[in-house]
Write a protein that holds these residues in place. Structure first.
Motif, PDB file in Angstrom:
ATOM      1  N   LEU A 205       0.829  -1.211   0.000  1.00  0.00           N
ATOM      2  CA  LEU A 205       0.000   0.000   0.000  1.00  0.00           C
ATOM      3  C   LEU A 205       0.861   1.258   0.000  1.00  0.00           C
ATOM      4  O   LEU A 205       0.552   2.244  -0.682  1.00  0.00           O
ATOM      5  N   GLN A 206       1.945   1.233   0.736  1.00  0.00           N
ATOM      6  CA  GLN A 206       2.827   2.395   0.793  1.00  0.00           C
ATOM      7  C   GLN A 206       3.536   2.617  -0.540  1.00  0.00           C
ATOM      8  O   GLN A 206       3.654   3.751  -1.012  1.00  0.00           O
ATOM      9  N   VAL A 207       4.001   1.529  -1.142  1.00  0.00           N
ATOM     10  CA  VAL A 207       4.733   1.651  -2.409  1.00  0.00           C
ATOM     11  C   VAL A 207       3.799   2.071  -3.541  1.00  0.00           C
ATOM     12  O   VAL A 207       4.174   2.897  -4.397  1.00  0.00           O
ATOM     13  N   MET A 208       2.590   1.536  -3.579  1.00  0.00           N
ATOM     14  CA  MET A 208       1.666   1.840  -4.670  1.00  0.00           C
ATOM     15  C   MET A 208       1.241   3.307  -4.691  1.00  0.00           C
ATOM     16  O   MET A 208       0.667   3.778  -5.677  1.00  0.00           O
ATOM     17  N   GLN A 209       1.511   4.052  -3.638  1.00  0.00           N
ATOM     18  CA  GLN A 209       1.163   5.473  -3.594  1.00  0.00           C
ATOM     19  C   GLN A 209       2.329   6.381  -3.978  1.00  0.00           C
ATOM     20  O   GLN A 209       2.190   7.600  -3.939  1.00  0.00           O
ATOM     21  N   GLN A 210       3.472   5.789  -4.349  1.00  0.00           N
ATOM     22  CA  GLN A 210       4.640   6.587  -4.683  1.00  0.00           C
ATOM     23  C   GLN A 210       4.513   7.210  -6.073  1.00  0.00           C
ATOM     24  O   GLN A 210       3.757   6.741  -6.926  1.00  0.00           O
ATOM     25  N   ASP A 211       5.296   8.270  -6.283  1.00  0.00           N
ATOM     26  CA  ASP A 211       5.223   9.008  -7.546  1.00  0.00           C
ATOM     27  C   ASP A 211       5.646   8.160  -8.741  1.00  0.00           C
ATOM     28  O   ASP A 211       5.066   8.283  -9.829  1.00  0.00           O
ATOM     29  N   TYR A 212       6.667   7.308  -8.565  1.00  0.00           N
ATOM     30  CA  TYR A 212       7.131   6.531  -9.714  1.00  0.00           C
ATOM     31  C   TYR A 212       6.087   5.512 -10.167  1.00  0.00           C
ATOM     32  O   TYR A 212       6.082   5.098 -11.335  1.00  0.00           O
ATOM     33  N   ILE A 213       5.208   5.091  -9.276  1.00  0.00           N
ATOM     34  CA  ILE A 213       4.125   4.192  -9.688  1.00  0.00           C
ATOM     35  C   ILE A 213       3.114   4.960 -10.547  1.00  0.00           C
ATOM     36  O   ILE A 213       2.653   4.468 -11.587  1.00  0.00           O
ATOM     37  N   ARG A 214       2.785   6.182 -10.121  1.00  0.00           N
ATOM     38  CA  ARG A 214       1.879   7.001 -10.921  1.00  0.00           C
ATOM     39  C   ARG A 214       2.506   7.332 -12.276  1.00  0.00           C
ATOM     40  O   ARG A 214       1.812   7.374 -13.297  1.00  0.00           O
ATOM     41  N   THR A 215       3.814   7.562 -12.307  1.00  0.00           N
ATOM     42  CA  THR A 215       4.495   7.827 -13.573  1.00  0.00           C
ATOM     43  C   THR A 215       4.426   6.615 -14.484  1.00  0.00           C
ATOM     44  O   THR A 215       4.192   6.744 -15.702  1.00  0.00           O
ATOM     45  N   ALA A 216       4.637   5.452 -13.931  1.00  0.00           N
ATOM     46  CA  ALA A 216       4.574   4.222 -14.733  1.00  0.00           C
ATOM     47  C   ALA A 216       3.174   4.015 -15.299  1.00  0.00           C
ATOM     48  O   ALA A 216       3.013   3.601 -16.459  1.00  0.00           O
ATOM     49  N   ARG A 217       2.159   4.316 -14.525  1.00  0.00           N
ATOM     50  CA  ARG A 217       0.795   4.193 -15.039  1.00  0.00           C
ATOM     51  C   ARG A 217       0.521   5.229 -16.118  1.00  0.00           C
ATOM     52  O   ARG A 217      -0.169   4.949 -17.108  1.00  0.00           O
ATOM     53  N   ALA A 218       1.076   6.441 -15.942  1.00  0.00           N
ATOM     54  CA  ALA A 218       0.879   7.484 -16.949  1.00  0.00           C
ATOM     55  C   ALA A 218       1.533   7.112 -18.275  1.00  0.00           C
ATOM     56  O   ALA A 218       1.085   7.558 -19.344  1.00  0.00           O
ATOM     57  N   LYS A 219       2.582   6.316 -18.227  1.00  0.00           N
ATOM     58  CA  LYS A 219       3.238   5.865 -19.454  1.00  0.00           C
ATOM     59  C   LYS A 219       2.447   4.791 -20.182  1.00  0.00           C
ATOM     60  O   LYS A 219       2.797   4.408 -21.304  1.00  0.00           O
TER      61      LYS A 219
END
Length: 312
Positions: A205-219
């Protein structure tokens, strides 16, 4: 990395020294004369005096500690009062049994705990999350001895599928060994599986809220790829550390499980030593347990650095 390991080993030496002093000192505080216990039922004065001289009971306590720790450093833990066998031989015979039980229990805990924790994190707030949390709470709450007795009643007494206790060496019969170790592994691994599930869920849960996860989804990357490639590795850092220490606790905490199932392991050895006032056995087991904890703590730190290169 080698320098880090050497520094940790250097720190472990004074820790083991303090543990040995505490173990030896507490044993000396116990009531009773060890020479009388060694002399047997007849307790002839000549035999008692001979034993006191042989084991240095008449010497000051620091001198006695020096003799004891010197023998331990040479691999001599003394002789068991109850079995009349060298304690080092008993450890060599029984420790592999407990290690096997701990390894099988940890495999069960990882197979159950890791996937359940990941699914609970990915399905946060859903029925999967609530069900996993309920199972985790049950795993932590159920006493191991009660669970063991219930499994024996079900699978041994009622169904007759598995033996109710005992131990079969894998060198004698691999199938018999797995049958004998299945229920004890389930009992010992249940609480650990719950702990691993809760830690995995929290870390994910903590990792899934990080910025690099959102960046990966945006890609536009696939969710499964993001979870496995980006989230899981970082989430495993605290989980691996905790799992390593839990394995050390399994080695030391298998007492109840081995008693319930009659497994001649390290835990049962210390219980027999306590009940028979075989203090030399208790000293040896506690010292070996402390060394095992320090070793697994070192393994946890090394794994932490391997998973997180920025700490190296």
């Amino acid at each position: 990395m080698i320098g880090f390991i050497l520094r940790r080993l250097a720190l472990a030496i004074p820790t083991l020294f303090l543990v040995s002093v505490m173990v030896f000192g507490l044993q000396k505080l116990l009531p009773g004369d060890p020479a009388l216990a060694l002399a047997g039922e007849e307790r002839q004065p000549e035999v008692i005096e001979y034993l006191r001289e042989k084991y240095h009971f008449n010497d000051p306590i620091p001198v006695q500690y020096g003799y004891w720790i010197g023998a331990v450093l040479h691999g001599d833990f003394g002789t068991s009062v109850r079995t009349k066998l060298p304690i080092g031989t008993m450890i060599v015979e029984r420790l592999p049994v407990t290690i096997e039980l701990a390894v099988l229990s940890m495999i069960f805990a990882l197979v159950i705990g890791l996937p359940t924790g990941i699914l609970a994190a990915l399905g946060r707030g859903t029925i999967i999350d609530y069900a996993a949390s309920l199972l985790g709470l049950a795993g932590l709450s159920i006493p191991s001895f009660w669970l063991g007795i219930m499994l024996i009643l079900l699978f041994s007494v009622t169904l007759g599928w598995l033996p109710s206790g005992g131990y079969v060496s894998p060198f004698e019969s691999l199938a018999g060994n797995l049958e004998a170790m299945l229920m004890p592994s389930l009992v010992l691994g249940t609480a650990t599986a719950a702990i691993i599930m809760r830690h995995t869920r929290s870390a994910m849960l903590q990792v899934m809220q990080q910025d690099y996860i959102r960046t990966a989804r945006a890609k536009g990357l696939r969710e499964g790829f993001i979870v496995v490639r980006h989230a899981l590795r970082n989430a495993m850092i605290p989980v691996v550390t905790m799992t390593t220490l839990q394995f050390a606790e399994m080695l030391a905490g298998a007492v109840l499980t081995e008693q319930v199932f009659g497994i001649p392991g390290f835990g049962k050895m210390i219980v027999d030593g306590v009940f028979s006032r075989d203090y030399a056995v208790v000293q040896a087991v506690v010292l070996c347990t402390a060394a095992g904890f320090l070793l697994m703590s070192l393994v946890a730190d090394v794994a932490y650095r391997l998973l997180s290169p920025r700490l190296a």
